[in-house]
Design a protein around this motif. Structure first.
Motif, PDB file in Angstrom:
ATOM      1  N   LEU A 329       0.833  -1.204   0.000  1.00 17.05           N
ATOM      2  CA  LEU A 329       0.000   0.000   0.000  1.00 17.05           C
ATOM      3  C   LEU A 329       0.870   1.256   0.000  1.00 17.05           C
ATOM      4  CD1 LEU A 329      -2.918   1.112   0.167  1.00 17.05           C
ATOM      5  CD2 LEU A 329      -2.658   1.133   2.656  1.00 17.05           C
ATOM      6  N   PHE A 330       1.947   1.246   0.795  1.00 15.81           N
ATOM      7  CA  PHE A 330       2.839   2.402   0.861  1.00 15.81           C
ATOM      8  C   PHE A 330       3.504   2.650  -0.494  1.00 15.81           C
ATOM      9  CE2 PHE A 330       6.965   4.412   1.894  1.00 15.81           C
ATOM     10  CZ  PHE A 330       6.503   5.547   2.546  1.00 15.81           C
ATOM     11  N   ILE A 331       3.953   1.562  -1.139  1.00 10.53           N
ATOM     12  CA  ILE A 331       4.589   1.686  -2.456  1.00 10.53           C
ATOM     13  C   ILE A 331       3.614   2.276  -3.466  1.00 10.53           C
ATOM     14  CG2 ILE A 331       5.472   0.346  -4.422  1.00 10.53           C
ATOM     15  CD1 ILE A 331       6.725  -1.569  -2.347  1.00 10.53           C
ATOM     16  N   LYS A 332       2.375   1.785  -3.447  1.00 14.52           N
ATOM     17  CA  LYS A 332       1.380   2.270  -4.410  1.00 14.52           C
ATOM     18  C   LYS A 332       1.027   3.740  -4.185  1.00 14.52           C
ATOM     19  CE  LYS A 332      -0.846  -2.025  -5.837  1.00 14.52           C
ATOM     20  NZ  LYS A 332      -2.133  -2.717  -6.101  1.00 14.52           N
ATOM     21  N   LYS A 333       1.198   4.208  -2.954  1.00 11.46           N
ATOM     22  CA  LYS A 333       0.881   5.613  -2.666  1.00 11.46           C
ATOM     23  C   LYS A 333       2.018   6.543  -3.078  1.00 11.46           C
ATOM     24  CE  LYS A 333      -2.513   5.057   1.035  1.00 11.46           C
ATOM     25  NZ  LYS A 333      -2.812   5.216   2.485  1.00 11.46           N
ATOM     26  N   VAL A 334       3.261   6.070  -2.969  1.00 11.37           N
ATOM     27  CA  VAL A 334       4.390   6.958  -3.255  1.00 11.37           C
ATOM     28  C   VAL A 334       4.895   6.837  -4.693  1.00 11.37           C
ATOM     29  CG1 VAL A 334       5.127   6.998  -0.857  1.00 11.37           C
ATOM     30  CG2 VAL A 334       6.124   5.302  -2.396  1.00 11.37           C
ATOM     31  N   LYS A 335       4.514   5.764  -5.392  1.00 13.17           N
ATOM     32  CA  LYS A 335       4.964   5.591  -6.775  1.00 13.17           C
ATOM     33  C   LYS A 335       3.784   5.697  -7.732  1.00 13.17           C
ATOM     34  CE  LYS A 335       9.143   2.923  -5.963  1.00 13.17           C
ATOM     35  NZ  LYS A 335       9.962   1.769  -6.382  1.00 13.17           N
ATOM     36  N   LYS A 336       4.012   6.364  -8.833  1.00 12.46           N
ATOM     37  CA  LYS A 336       2.957   6.564  -9.828  1.00 12.46           C
ATOM     38  C   LYS A 336       3.097   5.550 -10.963  1.00 12.46           C
ATOM     39  CE  LYS A 336       1.762  10.117  -7.415  1.00 12.46           C
ATOM     40  NZ  LYS A 336       0.627   9.969  -6.476  1.00 12.46           N
ATOM     41  N   GLY A 337       2.008   5.319 -11.663  1.00 16.44           N
ATOM     42  CA  GLY A 337       2.042   4.421 -12.812  1.00 16.44           C
ATOM     43  C   GLY A 337       1.603   3.015 -12.472  1.00 16.44           C
ATOM     44  N   LEU A 338       1.758   2.127 -13.450  1.00 17.52           N
ATOM     45  CA  LEU A 338       1.335   0.737 -13.276  1.00 17.52           C
ATOM     46  C   LEU A 338       2.260   0.015 -12.309  1.00 17.52           C
ATOM     47  CD1 LEU A 338       0.520  -0.224 -16.978  1.00 17.52           C
ATOM     48  CD2 LEU A 338      -1.112   0.251 -15.144  1.00 17.52           C
ATOM     49  N   PHE A 339       1.679  -0.757 -11.399  1.00 15.01           N
ATOM     50  CA  PHE A 339       2.452  -1.491 -10.397  1.00 15.01           C
ATOM     51  C   PHE A 339       3.455  -2.439 -11.052  1.00 15.01           C
ATOM     52  CE2 PHE A 339       2.988  -5.022  -7.342  1.00 15.01           C
ATOM     53  CZ  PHE A 339       3.434  -4.307  -6.238  1.00 15.01           C
ATOM     54  N   ALA A 340       3.021  -3.101 -12.129  1.00 14.68           N
ATOM     55  CA  ALA A 340       3.894  -4.061 -12.823  1.00 14.68           C
ATOM     56  C   ALA A 340       5.113  -3.393 -13.438  1.00 14.68           C
ATOM     57  CB  ALA A 340       3.111  -4.810 -13.891  1.00 14.68           C
ATOM     58  N   GLU A 341       5.033  -2.079 -13.672  1.00 16.83           N
ATOM     59  CA  GLU A 341       6.154  -1.375 -14.286  1.00 16.83           C
ATOM     60  C   GLU A 341       7.115  -0.793 -13.260  1.00 16.83           C
ATOM     61  OE1 GLU A 341       4.938   1.383 -17.270  1.00 16.83           O
ATOM     62  OE2 GLU A 341       4.104  -0.179 -18.574  1.00 16.83           O
ATOM     63  N   HIS A 342       6.589  -0.234 -12.147  1.00 21.01           N
ATOM     64  CA  HIS A 342       7.514   0.335 -11.161  1.00 21.01           C
ATOM     65  C   HIS A 342       7.962  -0.694 -10.116  1.00 21.01           C
ATOM     66  CE1 HIS A 342       4.351   0.626  -8.104  1.00 21.01           C
ATOM     67  NE2 HIS A 342       3.631   1.425  -8.873  1.00 21.01           N
ATOM     68  N   SER A 343       7.245  -1.822 -10.000  1.00 16.34           N
ATOM     69  CA  SER A 343       7.635  -2.865  -9.047  1.00 16.34           C
ATOM     70  C   SER A 343       7.480  -4.255  -9.676  1.00 16.34           C
ATOM     71  CB  SER A 343       6.776  -2.769  -7.779  1.00 16.34           C
ATOM     72  OG  SER A 343       6.879  -1.497  -7.180  1.00 16.34           O
ATOM     73  N   PRO A 344       8.233  -4.545 -10.755  1.00 16.96           N
ATOM     74  CA  PRO A 344       8.045  -5.817 -11.465  1.00 16.96           C
ATOM     75  C   PRO A 344       8.362  -7.049 -10.627  1.00 16.96           C
ATOM     76  CG  PRO A 344      10.010  -4.694 -12.271  1.00 16.96           C
ATOM     77  CD  PRO A 344       9.281  -3.718 -11.388  1.00 16.96           C
TER      78      PRO A 344
END
Length: 395
Positions: A329-344
């Motif tokens: 949840l914290f990662i999704k709040k601080v990083k923009k864009g598709l989850f699969a792209e910023h956190s593969p």
């Protein structure tokens, strides 16, 4: 008798082909003869009024290529096992710890040592202690642990007293140095809040682990090496008998959870730079251990599976009870864009069938990607409680 069906290329090699047999002519994949179809137009043949179509890849290539890790070696490696912490006998001669690791050869010496096995075994034991438990579940909470939680709460309060200054640089607010200087100046007093009288002499050894657990004041950064120092500080307390196995669940659900709360606030308020981040190919910019402990919490959960991290309702409703979900949840709040792209990597892990496999895989990855990496472990400290070469004296 049926006639064989005609191929879409010319097999009659006695007749000249309709198109040039130059190297540009496509050849039959079966017989090597020239095909009946014309070759594709060359760039010079496109007219200005009808240019070639602009093709866009569905997913842009990653800017940061994956690090050169032997993933197969990690997969085949044995799962680290829990170990009992050997408690020192008193009186004990404490010493100021120092850095020892400078090369891959030093890493091999450390990994093969008793010190490494016992420290990693302590991390595994902490992971097992929180297995199937929510953060709020009741557990044994000693007076010592409550005092340690109070110390961390005090560090959180300091952030409110030291606001970030206005500056042009996005990362690394210099007010963090003021916070860190206060930490260093008060570190011995903080230890005295829970150290028994017969162990006050240990401050010379345990304070350096503690002050290096919250980031680097000159670089204004934080990473898994600092997080490992915090785990090493807790391990030193276990070596001295200040915390025992009965405390392990509370160490994770009370102390470590409070530590993560502090670190997220430091990261957000002072914009700490990620130390030694792998970019998108890392597990997380700052942390590793909460994913290990959090995956252990969810082992054998009836409803929540690794793929549940993609369910926003589950993240919102259960992140306060499960560390793994809180991290996502914290990662999704601080990083923009598709989850699969910023956190593969985390996206790939969500495809693992169960949490037990996630947990064992993360433990192996922690050993390979943190404890076996020179850039991280070159800052690790060794003294009498975590000995270099790891030959522990019998308690």
């Amino acid at each position: 008798m049926e006639e064989p069906q005609e191929h879409n290329h010319n097999h009659n090699h006695h007749e000249p082909p309709k198109f040039s047999t130059s190297p540009l002519s496509p050849a039959c994949v079966n017989c090597g003869g020239p095909c009946s179809f014309p070759p594709p137009p060359t760039p010079s043949q496109w007219s200005e009024t009808s240019p070639p179509p602009a093709y866009r890849p569905i997913r842009s290539p990653a800017i940061n290529l994956p690090p050169h890790t032997n993933s197969q070696a990690i997969i085949l490696a044995p799962v680290p096992q829990s170990q009992k912490v050997p408690v020192i006998s008193l009186p004990h001669s404490f010493q100021s710890p120092s850095k020892k690791i400078q090369s891959p050869d030093d890493i091999r010496k450390f990994i093969n040592s008793d010190s490494s096995k016992h420290f990693l075994g302590f991390v595994v034991a902490l992971s097992e202690s929180i297995r199937t438990h929510k953060i709020s579940d009741s557990c044994h909470e000693s007076i010592t642990l409550k005092k340690i939680v109070s110390v961390i709460e005090g560090l959180i309060h300091w952030i409110e007293e030291i606001p970030p200054v206005q500056q042009s640089s996005r990362y690394g607010n210099i007010s963090y140095r003021t916070w860190h200087n206060r930490l260093v100046e008060n570190s011995e007093n903080l230890m005295l809040q829970f150290l028994p009288d017969n162990l006050k002499s240990s401050m010379v050894e345990i304070v350096p682990y503690f002050t290096d657990s919250f980031g680097n004041s000159s670089r204004i950064d934080y990473g898994t090496g600092h997080e490992t120092n915090f785990a090493a500080w807790l391990y030193c307390l276990a070596r001295m008998g200040i915390i025992e196995e009965v405390d392990y669940q509370a160490i994770v659900s009370r102390v470590f959870v409070k530590y993560i709360e502090l670190m997220r606030k430091l990261q957000s308020v002072y914009n700490l730079e990620p130390a030694g981040s792998h970019g998108v190919w890392g597990l997380d910019d700052y942390h590793f251990l909460p994913f290990i402990f959090g995956s252990s919490q969810l082992i054998d959960h009836k409803y929540m599976k690794p793929k549940s991290i993609h369910n926003e309702d589950i993240l919102e409703n259960f992140s306060n009870e499960y560390m793994y979900l809180s991290c996502i949840l914290f990662i999704k709040k601080v990083k923009k864009g598709l989850f699969a792209e910023h956190s593969p990597l985390l996206d790939d892990i969500s495809g693992v069938p169960n949490w037990k496999k996630v947990n064992s895989g993360l433990l192996k990855m922690y050993r390979a990607e943190v404890l076996e990496k020179v850039p991280i472990m070159q800052h690790f400290l060794f003294g009498s409680l975590i000995q270099w070469y790891g030959f522990l004296s019998r308690p």
